[in-house]
Write a protein that holds these residues in place. Structure first.
Motif, PDB file in Angstrom:
ATOM      1  N   LYS A   1     -19.962  71.057  29.323  1.00 55.38           N
ATOM      2  CA  LYS A   1     -19.332  70.467  28.087  1.00 55.38           C
ATOM      3  C   LYS A   1     -18.011  71.244  27.965  1.00 55.38           C
ATOM      4  O   LYS A   1     -17.261  70.585  27.490  1.00 55.38           O
ATOM      5  CB  LYS A   1     -20.091  70.665  26.863  1.00 55.38           C
TER       6      LYS A   1
ATOM      7  N   LYS B   1     -14.202  69.398  27.404  1.00 57.40           N
ATOM      8  CA  LYS B   1     -13.314  69.514  26.112  1.00 57.40           C
ATOM      9  C   LYS B   1     -11.924  70.000  26.494  1.00 57.40           C
ATOM     10  O   LYS B   1     -11.034  69.482  25.857  1.00 57.40           O
ATOM     11  CB  LYS B   1     -14.170  70.343  25.177  1.00 57.40           C
TER      12      LYS B   1
ATOM     13  N   PRO C   1     -22.128  64.981  30.384  1.00 56.55           N
ATOM     14  CA  PRO C   1     -20.731  65.493  30.146  1.00 56.55           C
ATOM     15  C   PRO C   1     -19.770  65.603  31.377  1.00 56.55           C
ATOM     16  O   PRO C   1     -18.611  65.386  31.161  1.00 56.55           O
ATOM     17  CB  PRO C   1     -20.917  66.966  29.300  1.00 56.55           C
TER      18      PRO C   1
END
Length: 533
Positions: A404, A408, A258
């Motif tokens: 992560k 996002k 990620p």
């Protein structure tokens, strides 16, 4: 090279004794990193001046810039971004909870696996050099001679990715043990190598620009070799052996995925901004470039420096499950960023034209270019504090091995940036693109802070209202004072470079003196910013 923050060298035995680093002063460490970053940025400017003077914008220079851009792009994407964010928390946890043997096994496995993968990528890239050049610079395909020259240079510069990635591994290890000065100084060697190669090696080649490609390769070797003795002194010099089955290696790879995507999103964002700027009036890309260069200086010296020293410290506190100290460190980082970021942003806005004139108003740079670049500089300055906050809030997630969530948030900010671009580009042209970047940065920083607070990770310490009033007062007095003392920017155009530099230095020193005198008068003390890692 020594830091006060260094603890005594760890023993070199292979016992089961824990090897957790000792606490260090975060503010002092941040100042060390900031000073080294400033030195590197100044030498980078000198490097650009030397290259421009010797090679101009001809075929050799074009070939070198592309040949260096390819491994340099991958370095930003891989070595200094995703790898560092994934490796430091895992290593800190091993150093805090594990034994010396476990730490050495992790270092051996990571170094071996990293070297094996990058050696394979480097070999393939050197074989496929002409095709890589065509992908990154398809226009070179129309000139076989230029394509061949660039491919030859790429075969010299691409090993830099392997060398600088291993250097990043060594630097991340040293940072984890609170040895910040050595990794922070290391980038200086790249600029020195390129300057030295340009001045000393150019006469040795039929194509003078080949000297620069050799300079990159020499820099890679020098940067890695420079850090090796400091690792050995700590007893942490690895014996590389690939082991992709090692639990630590698997965790790092899982965290990197990620993080790699997040860094890619950032690069795509910058690319899209450049594409939009290229559709505007001639000079728009350059105006954004010059203004961005000025914003990058305080961002690197203050924001990135604090982000660098806080990541290993937060990682250790997370491994120790010291939630209260973890939160206090984040609060300290935010206070420190605001202490330096707010006056820096205000100074960029108030002195936009004098700064641009002093640094860039020579040769083909016109008064119109200064006025246009000043517009985008003020827009970028508006977002400087947000850019810095991102650098210190994101480690709050990385240290907890959560790569992560920042990705996002970054994707949301990228989408918002494109929406802002489309809204603001019409009334404000290139300055609208800069303002869109600033607004999306505030969205990014705001979401990161809100999520950390929601998760109970960030708890603001007492005294924020008083601190905010102190900073606001200091910035107001500084801004009014500097704005009143600064001559009209039209006067700067007729001055010599030395007169410009003298006036600018006097304004900066005066502004800083007024700002810190105000803070001292109203109760802000250096001891308030002391924080142990």
């Amino acid at each position: 090279m020594t830091d006060r923050e260094q603890s005594p060298p760890a023993p070199v035995d292979e016992s089961d004794k824990a090897v957790a680093p000792k606490a260090a002063g975060l503010m002092r460490s941040g100042l060390v990193v900031g000073a080294m970053t400033l030195l590197s940025r100044v030498l980078g400017l000198a490097r650009d001046v030397v290259i421009a003077a010797l090679f101009g914008a001809g075929q050799g220079a074009d070939a070198f810039f592309v040949a260096f851009k390819i491994p340099n792009f991958l370095r930003r994407l891989f070595a200094e971004g995703a790898f560092n964010q994934a490796f430091v928390p895992v290593l800190s946890e091993a150093a805090t909870r594990g034994s010396r043997r476990e730490v050495r096994e992790l270092l051996d496995a990571v170094a071996g696996s990293l070297a094996a993968v990058l050696a394979l990528i480097t070999a393939l890239a050197m074989l496929a050099a002409p095709w890589l050049v065509w992908v990154f610079a398809p226009g070179f395909g129309r000139d076989p001679e230029k394509l061949a020259l660039t491919a030859d240079m790429l075969r010299l510069t691409f090993p830099y990715l392997l060398l600088i990635s291993l250097t990043a591994f060594a630097g991340s290890t040293l940072n984890t043990w609170n040895r910040f000065a050595v990794p922070a100084f290391t980038p200086v060697l790249l600029n020195l190598s390129l300057i030295g190669a340009a001045l000393a090696l150019t006469p040795l080649f039929e194509e003078p620009a080949l000297a620069l490609a050799w300079g990159v390769l020499i820099a890679g070797v020098a940067q890695l070799a420079f850090q090796v003795p400091f690792l050995a002194r700590l007893g942490l010099l690895p014996r590389p052996w690939p082991d992709f089955a090692h639990a630590g290696v698997r965790r790092i790879l899982a965290l990197m995925a990620p993080a790699l995507f997040g860094v890619s999103v950032s690069q795509i964002n910058l690319l899209l901004d450049t594409v939009l700027a290229s559709l505007l009036a001639a000079g728009s890309v350059s105006w954004l470039y010059y203004s961005d260069r000025l914003v990058e200086l305080p961002l690197g010296v203050f924001g990135i420096a604090i982000g660098t020293v806080i990541l290993p410290a937060l990682s250790r506190r997370h491994a120790e499950q010291s939630r209260e100290h973890f939160s206090a460190m984040l609060d300290w980082a935010i206070r420190s960023v605001l202490l330096l970021g707010l006056p820096a942003a205000l100074a960029l806005a108030v002195l936009a034209e004098p700064l641009l004139i002093t640094l860039f108003h020579y040769g083909a740079m016109t008064e119109h270019d200064i006025a246009m670049a000043a517009m985008s500089l003020r827009a970028y300055a508006l977002g400087l504090v947000a850019f810095m906050l991102i650098k210190v809030l994101a480690p709050g997630f990385f240290a907890r091995q959560d790569t992560k969530t920042p990705v996002k948030v970054g994707i949301l900010a990228m989408v918002a940036n494109m929406v802002f671009n489309l809204i603001l580009i019409w009334p404000l042209a290139h300055a609208g693109l800069a303002l869109a970047t600033a607004l999306s940065a505030f969205l990014n920083a705001g979401l990161l802070g809100w999520l950390l607070k929601k998760q109970g990770v960030l708890v603001f310490q007492p005294g924020w209202r008083r601190y905010g009033v102190q900073l606001l007062g200091g910035c107001t007095v500084m801004g009014v004072g500097v704005g009143w003392l600064a001559p009209a920017w039209s006067e700067w155009l007729g001055w010599s470079v030395w007169m410009r530099a003298g006036w600018l230095s006097a304004l900066v020193v005066t502004g800083a003196a007024v700002y810190f005198a105000w803070l001292a008068t109203f109760g802000v003390r250096l001891r308030h910013f002391r924080m142990k890692s």
